[in-house]
Design an enzyme around this catalytic site. Sequence first.
Site, PDB file in Angstrom:
ATOM      1  N   HIS A 139     -11.399  26.507   2.803  1.00  0.00           N
ATOM      2  CA  HIS A 139     -12.692  25.615   2.605  1.00  0.00           C
ATOM      3  C   HIS A 139     -13.234  25.230   1.229  1.00  0.00           C
ATOM      4  O   HIS A 139     -13.213  23.926   0.733  1.00  0.00           O
ATOM      5  CB  HIS A 139     -14.058  26.177   3.467  1.00  0.00           C
ATOM      6  CG  HIS A 139     -13.809  26.531   4.971  1.00  0.00           C
ATOM      7  ND1 HIS A 139     -13.670  25.592   5.747  1.00  0.00           N
ATOM      8  CD2 HIS A 139     -13.720  27.802   5.382  1.00  0.00           C
ATOM      9  CE1 HIS A 139     -13.578  26.246   7.070  1.00  0.00           C
ATOM     10  NE2 HIS A 139     -13.524  27.577   6.850  1.00  0.00           N
ATOM     11  N   ASN A 154     -22.790  26.838   5.284  1.00  0.00           N
ATOM     12  CA  ASN A 154     -23.405  26.495   3.871  1.00  0.00           C
ATOM     13  C   ASN A 154     -24.667  25.811   4.340  1.00  0.00           C
ATOM     14  O   ASN A 154     -25.657  26.067   3.682  1.00  0.00           O
ATOM     15  CB  ASN A 154     -22.451  25.744   2.991  1.00  0.00           C
ATOM     16  CG  ASN A 154     -21.526  26.609   2.448  1.00  0.00           C
ATOM     17  OD1 ASN A 154     -21.635  27.971   2.508  1.00  0.00           O
ATOM     18  ND2 ASN A 154     -20.513  26.011   1.857  1.00  0.00           N
ATOM     19  N   ASP A 205     -20.921  31.445  -3.507  1.00  0.00           N
ATOM     20  CA  ASP A 205     -21.365  32.793  -3.105  1.00  0.00           C
ATOM     21  C   ASP A 205     -20.244  33.663  -2.929  1.00  0.00           C
ATOM     22  O   ASP A 205     -19.912  33.802  -1.618  1.00  0.00           O
ATOM     23  CB  ASP A 205     -22.146  32.274  -1.725  1.00  0.00           C
ATOM     24  CG  ASP A 205     -21.456  31.670  -0.477  1.00  0.00           C
ATOM     25  OD1 ASP A 205     -20.462  30.917  -1.057  1.00  0.00           O
ATOM     26  OD2 ASP A 205     -21.763  31.658   0.582  1.00  0.00           O
TER      27      ASP A 205
END
Length: 311
Positions: A240, A167, A6
């Site tokens: 991340h 997420n 994303d």
Amino acid sequence: MILDVDTGIDDAMAILYALNRPGIALEAVTVTYGNIDIANATRNTLQILELGGRDDVPVAAGASKPLMKPFSGGAPHVHGTNGLGTVELPAPSRRTAEEHASDLIIRLARANPGQITLCPIAPMTNVALALVKAPELATLLREIVIMGGTIYHAGIGGIPSPIVSANIWNDPEAARIVLRSGARIKLVGLDVTMKTLLTPGMMAAIACGTRAGAAMMEIVRFYLDFYKSVRPDIAGCPLHDPLAVAVAEDPSLVKFEPMQLDVELAGEITRGQLIADRRSGVSPNVDVAMEVDLDRFAPRFVEALRTVGLT
Ligand code: CA
């Protein structure tokens, strides 16, 4: 590897990392909403692949919203209004594949049984859709390496539930479908990713390298400023998504604890929280990364980003 993204500033770094590691053959990138809407995420993905000199990697767009709710609007305060820290890269010279992201995942997994690592570093809507369309995907994939969730880490501000990562929060129903699919799963969550800080010193080292690395560090400034504002106690911004990709290539970077994990869907204050059932006799479904070897990951990350793409 198929990366499901994303894009997103840390996704962008993860894509560049994947392009420049000897153990990763990036077969495709599939895109969904999350940090930003899917149109921006898709354009950003194409731009980052071009920046890395790899506009041959297929890109397919997929879900534009979670399974059960509308798109939340993303996190422009973290990633900038365009998802890339408001830095404007050249318009992409190509478009995405016609195929839906979930269909591309299914097609590549069927063509390469047991060989594809699927690495979702985004809400898992595309992965869930693929598993619903083709449940055999669970055994066709080599494994699924998820960036998301937390077991002990307290979580990050901005999400309504505590102890939840973005997420999973964005699509808990999709997360449940993936966790219960029977696939071999590794989870790289906040317990380890919040320890992997990109420091100003590392950024300076990367910015001295290729054009792609320098542009990426320009983009990262926005993300670093966000983390400075919410976590003045940490000296950098967490990697991340890059850590999840790194672990997919080299699981020895982390120590895993096998757990039976599910995700809370209906809790008043716990929606999106991962619940680990550690009682004896319960069989684990996920290897959860609980410790990370920063002394190996940090220099590997700097080297990959410093030398990615053309000079
Ligand atoms: Ca992401």
